[in-house]
Design a protein around this motif. Structure first.
Motif, PDB file in Angstrom:
ATOM      1  N   LEU A 153     -38.907 -16.344  15.609  1.00  0.00           N
ATOM      2  CA  LEU A 153     -37.794 -16.463  14.673  1.00  0.00           C
ATOM      3  C   LEU A 153     -36.820 -15.312  14.865  1.00  0.00           C
ATOM      4  N   CYS A 154     -35.547 -15.641  14.743  1.00  0.00           N
ATOM      5  CA  CYS A 154     -34.474 -14.646  14.736  1.00  0.00           C
ATOM      6  C   CYS A 154     -33.645 -14.869  13.479  1.00  0.00           C
ATOM      7  N   PRO A 155     -33.931 -14.120  12.384  1.00  0.00           N
ATOM      8  CA  PRO A 155     -33.166 -14.299  11.146  1.00  0.00           C
ATOM      9  C   PRO A 155     -31.762 -13.710  11.286  1.00  0.00           C
ATOM     10  N   LEU A 156     -30.807 -14.308  10.587  1.00  0.00           N
ATOM     11  CA  LEU A 156     -29.428 -13.839  10.661  1.00  0.00           C
ATOM     12  C   LEU A 156     -28.662 -14.255   9.425  1.00  0.00           C
ATOM     13  N   HIS A 157     -27.463 -13.705   9.250  1.00  0.00           N
ATOM     14  CA  HIS A 157     -26.556 -14.172   8.210  1.00  0.00           C
ATOM     15  C   HIS A 157     -25.192 -14.401   8.827  1.00  0.00           C
ATOM     16  N   GLY A 158     -24.392 -15.231   8.175  1.00  0.00           N
ATOM     17  CA  GLY A 158     -23.082 -15.513   8.736  1.00  0.00           C
ATOM     18  C   GLY A 158     -22.224 -16.334   7.808  1.00  0.00           C
ATOM     19  N   SER A 159     -21.027 -16.615   8.272  1.00  0.00           N
ATOM     20  CA  SER A 159     -20.063 -17.409   7.515  1.00  0.00           C
ATOM     21  C   SER A 159     -19.111 -18.067   8.496  1.00  0.00           C
ATOM     22  N   GLU A 160     -18.286 -18.931   7.985  1.00  0.00           N
ATOM     23  CA  GLU A 160     -17.332 -19.622   8.846  1.00  0.00           C
ATOM     24  C   GLU A 160     -16.123 -18.756   9.180  1.00  0.00           C
ATOM     25  N   SER A 172     -15.800 -15.796   0.622  1.00  0.00           N
ATOM     26  CA  SER A 172     -16.742 -16.880   0.368  1.00  0.00           C
ATOM     27  C   SER A 172     -18.102 -16.404   0.841  1.00  0.00           C
ATOM     28  N   GLY A 173     -19.158 -16.806   0.164  1.00  0.00           N
ATOM     29  CA  GLY A 173     -20.461 -16.199   0.365  1.00  0.00           C
ATOM     30  C   GLY A 173     -21.031 -16.384   1.758  1.00  0.00           C
ATOM     31  N   PHE A 174     -21.728 -15.335   2.225  1.00  0.00           N
ATOM     32  CA  PHE A 174     -22.509 -15.444   3.441  1.00  0.00           C
ATOM     33  C   PHE A 174     -23.751 -16.290   3.179  1.00  0.00           C
ATOM     34  N   GLN A 175     -24.259 -16.911   4.222  1.00  0.00           N
ATOM     35  CA  GLN A 175     -25.507 -17.664   4.171  1.00  0.00           C
ATOM     36  C   GLN A 175     -26.505 -17.038   5.137  1.00  0.00           C
ATOM     37  N   GLU A 196     -28.408 -19.759   0.228  1.00  0.00           N
ATOM     38  CA  GLU A 196     -27.121 -19.409  -0.362  1.00  0.00           C
ATOM     39  C   GLU A 196     -27.349 -18.586  -1.625  1.00  0.00           C
ATOM     40  N   LEU A 197     -26.545 -17.552  -1.812  1.00  0.00           N
ATOM     41  CA  LEU A 197     -26.594 -16.703  -2.994  1.00  0.00           C
ATOM     42  C   LEU A 197     -25.176 -16.509  -3.529  1.00  0.00           C
ATOM     43  N   GLN A 199     -21.650 -14.746  -5.234  1.00  0.00           N
ATOM     44  CA  GLN A 199     -20.737 -13.653  -4.887  1.00  0.00           C
ATOM     45  C   GLN A 199     -20.643 -13.493  -3.375  1.00  0.00           C
ATOM     46  N   ARG A 200     -20.945 -12.315  -2.852  1.00  0.00           N
ATOM     47  CA  ARG A 200     -20.772 -12.124  -1.401  1.00  0.00           C
ATOM     48  C   ARG A 200     -21.774 -12.949  -0.597  1.00  0.00           C
ATOM     49  N   GLY A 201     -22.906 -13.309  -1.203  1.00  0.00           N
ATOM     50  CA  GLY A 201     -23.840 -14.192  -0.522  1.00  0.00           C
ATOM     51  C   GLY A 201     -25.093 -13.508  -0.027  1.00  0.00           C
ATOM     52  N   ALA A 202     -25.798 -14.180   0.885  1.00  0.00           N
ATOM     53  CA  ALA A 202     -27.069 -13.698   1.442  1.00  0.00           C
ATOM     54  C   ALA A 202     -26.781 -12.949   2.741  1.00  0.00           C
ATOM     55  N   MET A 203     -27.223 -11.689   2.817  1.00  0.00           N
ATOM     56  CA  MET A 203     -26.912 -10.850   3.974  1.00  0.00           C
ATOM     57  C   MET A 203     -28.150 -10.106   4.467  1.00  0.00           C
ATOM     58  N   GLU A 204     -28.162  -9.793   5.764  1.00  0.00           N
ATOM     59  CA  GLU A 204     -29.174  -8.965   6.413  1.00  0.00           C
ATOM     60  C   GLU A 204     -30.604  -9.408   6.063  1.00  0.00           C
TER      61      GLU A 204
END
Length: 215
Positions: A153-160, A172-175, A196-197, A199-204
């Motif tokens: 597994l390689c976990p990550l966060h990102g957005s469009e 818009s929130g990170f996923q 999904e979380l 405000q700023r979202g799910a990060m790191e």
């Protein structure tokens, strides 16, 4: 004077000193590559942002981490490396490349390297992802995890979009999600479900496997 809060039973070792007004050595990842043998990967940067100059460096220890060999540069431009010793004995090393000097400043590539000789030499593999459509990162420290069934597994966060360079009220929130490999890192797929979380979202994100087989 040794601070009273430091455990006297712990041996403190400096792997690399930061160089004032020059470079910072941060975001380390360490793994055991043999009996009393360790490899540490980290990046040097001139600034802790996307405008800094980055480079991926490696050091080795053959005495259980008490001393470390000379640093060697693997590749310029790579940040937040992650090390993983596979069940096969191969070492995998990932690191993010930010395409900030190009038109698509929100795009990244997650590079992947493999060593079959306990970290002495490395060859570049096909990337985990290449030129993402939006910002995709692992965050402060990289991570690769191999599960009991062999999946990596390689976990990550990102957005469009380019959320790192917009005002907070425009974000818009990170996923958060994962890329995964079932063939020892030769090829990678994206998980379909994302966290999904507000405000700023799910990060790191980071991920771990429980004894029950859950993540």
């Amino acid at each position: 004077v040794r601070p009273s809060f430091l455990d006297r039973n712990l041996h403190r070792v400096v792997v690399e000193q930061n160089i004032r007004d020059s470079s910072k050595a941060i975001c380390p990842s360490i793994c055991e590559s043999g009996p009393d043998t360790f490899t540490v990967a980290y990046h040097r940067t001139s600034g802790v942002d996307f405008k800094g100059r980055y480079g991926l460096w490696l050091r080795d220890s053959e005495d259980g981490g008490l001393s470390w060999g000379s640093p060697r540069l693997l590749e310029e431009g790579i940040q937040a490396p992650g090390l993983l010793l596979l069940k096969s004995g191969d070492l995998l090393l990932n690191g993010g490349l930010h395409h900030g000097d190009e038109v698509a400043s929100e795009s990244t590539t997650m590079k992947l390297f493999r060593s079959k000789d306990k970290g002495r030499t490395w060859r570049e593999e096909a990337p985990i992802w290449e030129r993402s459509k939006g910002m995709q990162l692992q965050g402060g420290c990289g991570s690769l995890v191999q599960l009991s069934n062999g999946r990596i597994l390689c976990p990550l966060h990102g957005s469009e979009g380019d959320n790192y360079h917009t005002r907070d009220d425009d974000i818009s929130g990170f996923q958060a999600w994962c890329y995964y490999s079932d063939d020892g890192g030769e090829s990678w797929n994206e998980s379909k479900v994302r966290v999904e979380l507000p405000q700023r979202g799910a990060m790191e994100p980071s991920v771990a496997e429980t004894k029950q087989g859950l993540l």
